[in-house]
Enzyme design. Structure first.
Site, PDB file in Angstrom:
ATOM      1  N   CYS A 135       0.838  -1.206   0.000  1.00 54.05           N
ATOM      2  CA  CYS A 135       0.000   0.000   0.000  1.00 54.05           C
ATOM      3  C   CYS A 135       0.873   1.256   0.000  1.00 54.05           C
ATOM      4  CB  CYS A 135      -0.922  -0.007   1.215  1.00 54.05           C
ATOM      5  SG  CYS A 135      -1.942   1.467   1.318  1.00 54.05           S
ATOM      6  N   CYS A 138      -0.465   4.142   2.074  1.00 58.72           N
ATOM      7  CA  CYS A 138      -0.296   3.985   3.527  1.00 58.72           C
ATOM      8  C   CYS A 138       1.159   4.227   3.933  1.00 58.72           C
ATOM      9  CB  CYS A 138      -0.657   2.571   3.993  1.00 58.72           C
ATOM     10  SG  CYS A 138      -2.126   1.879   3.276  1.00 58.72           S
ATOM     11  N   ASP A 139       2.093   3.691   3.160  1.00 56.30           N
ATOM     12  CA  ASP A 139       3.478   3.603   3.627  1.00 56.30           C
ATOM     13  C   ASP A 139       4.484   4.436   2.827  1.00 56.30           C
ATOM     14  OD1 ASP A 139       2.592   1.760   5.521  1.00 56.30           O
ATOM     15  OD2 ASP A 139       2.805   0.096   4.119  1.00 56.30           O
TER      16      ASP A 139
END
Ligand code: NAP
Length: 256
Positions: A135, A138-139
């Protein structure tokens, strides 16, 4: 544990589940939506959505899902943040066991979407959350100024790669063929992006280095020549498709 009865139970709170909720709510069926472990589904971890009809300007995934939620709620859809443990479709009403209650339902709509597919390498598992991710939204932030690889050749790989250029010095997309599967518009953007490079006909055989608890390189094998090289990088993003979240239906209905 309580038992409740519902006319329509919708399992899954992503775009499909919320659309089903909108329509069944407008049919006065007062649907109950079980949102599961990731309310809003994969859209909540998507950056810009620019191909949803009716929105000339890009919407973020969370914005779009928020609006779908509001729209379904406006017509009487109800929501519960529970996950399904088991289901019995052998007799009516159907029975659904969640982590907190038993629900009997005249109709069940399954809209459980899919989860990221992994390479299933031991090193990948060991380094998940320590440089390995599926992701970018997300990261990606953790890789500011770093070099990362994205594995895959579909829309997700291209979109993740393009998104990562906001943070990373260099993004290398590793694809097992010499032709991309993703849409032409994303292909063009990625192929022409100065920070994105490609390793064609290549697969990742191993990720180094679990002993250091961080990503230092990937072992890349060219599937045409068999040549194996060590490709230094700080992060690995997997974008090799998805598997449907239908495990709980096993033995209950036929899936394809
Ligand atoms: P996908 O289209 O199934 O692509 C998966 C990619 O990973 C393929 O290029 C595949 O290679 C490769 N792959 C699969 N298994 C692999 C393995 N074990 N090792 C190495 N490579 C592997 O999946 P996706 O990109 O997640 O997209 C899923 C769907 O969502 C698609 O319909 C896509 O169009 C859509 N989507 C749309 C957008 C958008 O419109 N902006 C964004 C994201 C996703 P091969 O090509 O050789 O099979």
């Amino acid at each position: 544990m309580s038992i409740i009865s519902e006319k329509v139970l919708i399992i899954g709170g992503g775009p499909a589940g919320l659309t089903a909720a909108l329509y069944t709510a407008r049919a006065n069926l007062k649907p109950l939506v079980l949102e599961g472990p990731q309310p809003g589904g994969q859209l909540t971890i998507t950056s810009d959505v620019e191909n949803f009809p009716g929105f000339p300007e890009p919407q973020t995934g969370p914005e779009l899902i928020g609006q779908l939620h509001q729209q379904a709620e406006r017509f009487g859809a109800r929501f519960a943040y529970e996950s399904v443990q088991s289901i019995d479709l052998s007799r009516r009403p159907f029975t659904v066991q969640t982590d907190t209650q038993t629900i009997e339902a005249s109709a069940v709509i399954v809209a459980t979407g899919a989860s990221a597919r992994w390479l299933e390498l031991p090193s990948e598992k060991a380094l998940m959350g320590h440089g390995v991710s599926a992701c970018a939204t997300c990261d990606g932030f953790f890789f500011r100024g770093k070099e990362v690889v994205v594995v895959g050749g579909g829309d997700t790989a291209l979109e993740e790669g393009l998104f990562l250029t906001r943070f990373c010095k260099r993004v290398t997309i590793i694809h097992r063929r010499d032709q991309l599967r993703g849409s032409k518009i994303l292909q063009e953007r990625a192929l022409n992006h100065p920070q994105i490079g490609f390793l064609w006909d290549s697969v990742v055989d191993e990720i180094a280095d679990p002993a250091q608890n961080k990503v230092t390189a990937v072992k890349v094998r060219n599937v045409k020549t068999g040549a194996v090289t060590n490709f230094p990088c700080d992060g690995v993003f997997l974008a090799i498709g998805h598997v449907p979240n239908t495990g709980f239906l096993k033995g209950q209905i036929v899936t394809d």
